[in-house]
Design a protein around this motif. Structure first.
Motif, PDB file in Angstrom:
ATOM      1  N   TYR B 297      -8.618  41.703 -14.232  1.00 51.45           N
ATOM      2  CA  TYR B 297     -10.012  42.102 -14.418  1.00 51.45           C
ATOM      3  C   TYR B 297     -10.781  41.894 -13.105  1.00 51.45           C
ATOM      4  N   TYR B 299      -9.510  41.797 -10.153  1.00 51.46           N
ATOM      5  CA  TYR B 299      -8.990  42.767  -9.168  1.00 51.46           C
ATOM      6  C   TYR B 299      -9.542  44.167  -9.435  1.00 51.46           C
ATOM      7  N   ASN B 300      -9.456  44.606 -10.684  1.00 56.00           N
ATOM      8  CA  ASN B 300      -9.902  45.965 -11.006  1.00 56.00           C
ATOM      9  C   ASN B 300     -11.392  46.140 -10.782  1.00 56.00           C
ATOM     10  N   ASN B 301     -12.157  45.061 -11.033  1.00 52.45           N
ATOM     11  CA  ASN B 301     -13.603  45.149 -10.817  1.00 52.45           C
ATOM     12  C   ASN B 301     -13.979  44.976  -9.365  1.00 52.45           C
TER      13      ASN B 301
END
Lengths: 544, 344
Positions: B297, B299-301
């Motif tokens: 989360y 990383y993706n954000n």
């Protein structure tokens, strides 16, 4: 060139989604390539065509590129002397082949430095990792003097304004005539370099070559007696069935070609605009659900390679080359790599280009890709330094048929390549590694207009030309190319992750197609509607 | 940590070769009593400094590294309180107070989903993965032939040296949709099964990958602890007629209890960290609903989505929770009379 795992779906969902590889695969690179409202004020560089070389089939105004069946004879030097001043130049670029040997072990790179007149110290990152590398290098101030931009980077205009050189005074209008090879790049490509009302970058121009289509393994089609040009959508499904033989572990498709499926149902190229200037996204159209249903049934009927969801673009190409799949969606500019992956397949290996069938039995309206793969930018500096860097980039943009181009792509004759009987440069083993097989990553700092030329494969160039002639004149543009949406810039990445995930869930049968309405509603409230109104505003300002 | 241990030894003048943990326990018991040890501790700090200078100098490089690469970067966490713009210097991004923490307190569905997946994985891994090396160590320890024991141990801990990319690829090549087993089944007209990319089996898949990769490696510590147990205890036990089972229960397990508690506490500190690399490599097929954990989360954000402030805020809270869990578990260990990670 390659559509990576993260990008192949997004190519269908949203142009902006191609974020995972700024580097390549931009069949529909982010719409974040323009200044929208702001670019009304800036005069784009004047287009001055380089007349030194004549193509075998000249390009057209629709955008079909110059076609060459062999390398132009007697390439002459078009510049005099090294363009640089001797001081080292730092840069950051992605690469879509194996990372070439470092400068001290690379005779091609050393020869390049010699011709440029400075040491070109490049940090080379595999394309799939470039967005991450770019984001961290921005935070750590480690990009160097000249670098490839990751078009998906949040707050791109602000970054360009804060860290990059405003190139307007050097390139706008006739000022570009100082740099004749930059002036030889098409105006459509320059449109994508305008941000904040100024020219902030240089285009990595692809013209229509970044448009996606379906490649077919025509040798496998022939062996099975299947026609590689289905006339209707039903024919297409039947073609896929005919090519699938699960007991032999072969499947028709490398992955679910969502962009192509959307074209079959006549959806807008990511975004559509009506006469009143109102925008709508392809995912909002009913046809999108039809495309999802078709994609879902392709997966359910085992016509798609079973490992597609976790596969990288390279994996998918590998399956195509190895014959475990016979149809692969990629861009025109990926044609070279379609042959690379089949290098061990033997003599008969033959790649064809499918005309996507539409609902009415005619070829479907063809989505035109972003005219740029990406852009590059120059760090802020004093005028002398900026001019020197522009001279170097001008040198690196020399078009096909010049001595500079021949060296840049293929290295030194007798060392990195030899001419064959057809006057085509054939790379040696050393050239394949040191010059990255003709794609040394300086091509992501700047490149000439991309010709339709495949050394040793004149028939491929002819096939591409024929395909383009049928689809390009009636091609569908993405109306957001050249517009900028701040919301897309900040939350677009997150939105695309969510859309990709939801699409995958439907294709893999975890969620029903009917769940798509909720996905779209969430997308609209989470930023989709703001993106729409920003594009509409920019569109209205640009088109009066 | 190394340096403080040596310090204690010097301070107590203890030259015995007892294990560090035991040494600390005995000095701990002595607190309150007027022993020479305590009188010496009342020495002014500078004289202690001079006395221990050689040790302190030896500890300096390590401390410098720790400071430079562990503590200094901690300052970067200020971006959790900023609308961080990566191309501006730290101070110049606008301050937004606790806005970035809103996703945590307001229960952003994506965050809650990531938290839930993380906790499920942690729970499963503490229950299944943590005891596995203990059981394996006991099993190996009961092997009589030293040669076989070594050979088995080597084979078992080799997978630890493979990177996750390789481990995931191996699992996919064997269990994937076009993997070895499915290809074989398909060729022979049998039904195939879906393991890779099946969101229902994802937790099981991750857990078995972790076990395959790291169980052998983790036995090393337990085997070392087992070898420390005084052989005369076993002799005495068997003299008293204790069966193998009772020997294990009354001698072996108490003998390694200290190290088990220590490792469990350390594992709790990592409990919100569940295999970032392993998961991100396999996220495509199973989807975010089943596979998003706190690390992915963030990383993706942060890196992918450009929401640096929010990502840093979540990371910061995650770190703080980890510290609290270690301290809390350590406290409980002390109350139960164990040494824990350090002595109170």
């Amino acid at each position: 060139m390659s559509l990576s795992r993260r990008t192949f779906l997004s190519a269908g969902i949203g142009a902006a989604a191609l974020m995972a590889s700024a580097s390549c695969s931009s069949s529909t690179t982010p719409p974040a390539t323009g200044g929208g409202v702001a670019d009304a004020g800036v005069e784009l560089p004047t287009y001055i065509r380089f007349e030194g070389v004549t193509a075998d089939l000249p390009g057209t105004d629709d955008g079909i590129p110059d076609t060459f069946f062999s390398y132009p004879a007697n390439p002459q030097a078009a510049t005099d002397g090294p363009p640089a001043d001797g001081s080292a130049i730092q840069g950051s670029v992605p690469v879509n082949k194996a990372v070439p040997p470092s400068m001290d072990r690379n005779s091609y790179w050393q020869a390049l430095n010699e011709r440029i007149g400075s040491e070109l110290r490049l940090t080379i990152t595999p394309g799939a990792d470039y967005p991450q590398r770019f984001a961290t290098a921005v935070a750590g101030d480690g990009l160097g003097d000249v670098f490839t931009i990751d078009m998906s980077f949040a707050q791109l205009p602000q970054f360009l304004a804060a860290q990059c050189q405003d190139l307007t005074e050097f390139l706008s209008g006739d000022a570009i005539s100082d740099y004749p090879f930059l002036a030889n790049l098409p105006t459509d490509s320059w449109r994508g370099t305008v941000y904040n009302g100024a020219i902030y970058g240089l285009p990595i121009s692809r013209g229509v070559q970044s448009s996606g289509l379906l490649y077919t393994r025509d040798d496998l089609f022939e062996a099975r007696g299947v026609d590689p040009q289905p006339a209707t959508i039903d024919d297409f499904v039947q073609t896929c069935r005919d090519l699938t033989d699960t007991r032999a572990n072969t499947w028709a498709l490398t992955n679910v070609p969502m962009a192509t499926l959307q074209q079959m149902y006549g959806l807008p190229n990511t975004w559509g605009v009506d006469d009143a200037g109102a925008f709508s996204h392809a995912i909002e159209a009913d046809g999108y659900k039809a495309a999802l249903e078709l994609g879902r049934s392709l997966v359910a009927d085992e016509l798609v390679h079973p490992d597609f969801a976790d596969a990288t673009g390279a994996d998918a190409k590998g399956w195509f080359g190895a014959g475990s799949s016979a149809i692969h969606q990629d861009t025109y500019s990926a044609m070279g790599s379609m042959y690379d992956v089949g290098s061990t397949a033997g003599e008969g290996y033959l790649v064809g280009l499918m005309l996507t069938p539409g609902e009415d039995g005619q070829p479907a309206p063809f989505w035109l890709g972003n005219p740029n793969n990406t852009i590059s930018a120059i760090a802020k500096g004093d005028e002398a330094r900026v001019r020197m860097l522009l001279e170097v980039l001008n040198f690196l943009a020399a078009p096909i048929g010049t001595a500079e181009h021949l060296f840049r792509k293929y290295g030194l004759e007798g060392v990195h390549y030899d001419f064959d009987g057809n006057n085509d440069p054939v790379l040696t083993e050393l050239g394949e590694t040191e010059a990255s097989g003709g794609t040394f990553p300086i091509e992501y700092l700047i490149d000439g207009p991309r010709p339709n030329y495949y050394p040793g494969r004149p028939q491929v160039a002819q096939d591409i030309y024929d395909h383009m002639q049928q689809v390009i004149p009636t091609g569908v543009r993405n109306p957001t190319v050249g517009l900028y949406s701040a919301t897309q810039g900040t939350v677009g990445g997150r939105l695309n992750t969510t859309l990709n995930d939801a699409t995958n869930a439907i294709l893999l049968g975890r969620e029903p197609v009917s769940s798509w309405d909720d996905v779209v509603a969430d997308w609209r409230s989470a930023g989709g509607d703001s993106i729409r109104s920003e594009y509409e505003e920019g569109y209205a300002a640009a088109n009066g | 940590m190394e340096s403080s241990v040596s310090h204690t030894d010097v301070a107590t003048g203890d030259t015995s070769s007892r294990p560090v943990g035991l040494d600390r326990t005995t000095t701990g018991m002595s607190s309150g009593a007027p022993r020479p040890f305590l009188r010496r501790r009342r020495n002014p700090w500078y004289s202690r400094l001079i006395r221990d200078r050689a040790l302190l100098v030896m500890a300096l490089p390590g401390m410098a590294l720790l400071l430079l690469f562990q503590y200094l970067p901690l300052l970067g966490n200020v971006i959790a309180f900023q609308a961080y713009v990566p191309f501006l210097p730290f101070g110049q991004s606008p301050w937004v107070g606790l806005d970035n923490f809103a996703v945590i307190f307001n229960g952003d569905p994506a965050f809650v989903n990531a938290l839930r997946n993380t906790l499920v994985l942690t729970l499963v891994q503490v229950i299944l993965v943590f005891p596995a090396p203990i059981a394996l160590a006991l099993l190996l320890n009961s092997l009589l032939s030293e040669r076989i024991k070594r050979a088995v141990q080597s084979v078992l801990y080799l997978p630890h040296f493979l990177s996750w990319v390789i481990v995931v690829a191996v699992f996919q090549q064997v269990l994937g949709g076009s993997g070895m087993i499915n290809n074989f089944l398909r060729t022979h007209g049998a039904d195939t099964f879906s393991i890779i990319g099946n969101s229902d089996l994802f937790v099981g898949l991750l857990t078995s990958q972790v076990m395959w990769k790291d169980t052998g490696w983790a036995t090393i510590l337990f085997l070392a602890a087992l070898s420390q147990i005084d052989a005369s205890l076993y002799e005495a036990a068997s003299m008293d007629g204790a069966s193998r089972w009772r020997q294990m229960w009354h001698v072996t397990l108490p003998g390694i209890r200290g190290i088990i508690v220590l490792l469990l506490i350390l594992r709790l500190g990592d409990s919100l960290t569940v295999g970032f690399e392993q998961i991100i490599l396999q996220q495509g097929g199973v989807g975010l609903a089943a596979s998003e954990v706190l690390d992915t989360y963030v990383y993706n954000n942060g890196i992918v989505g450009g929401q640096w402030g929010v990502a840093a805020a979540v990371g910061l809270v995650k770190g703080a929770v980890g510290v609290l869990l270690v301290l809390g578990a350590n406290k409980i260990a002390h109350l139960l009379g164990e040494n824990g990670v350090y002595k109170s």
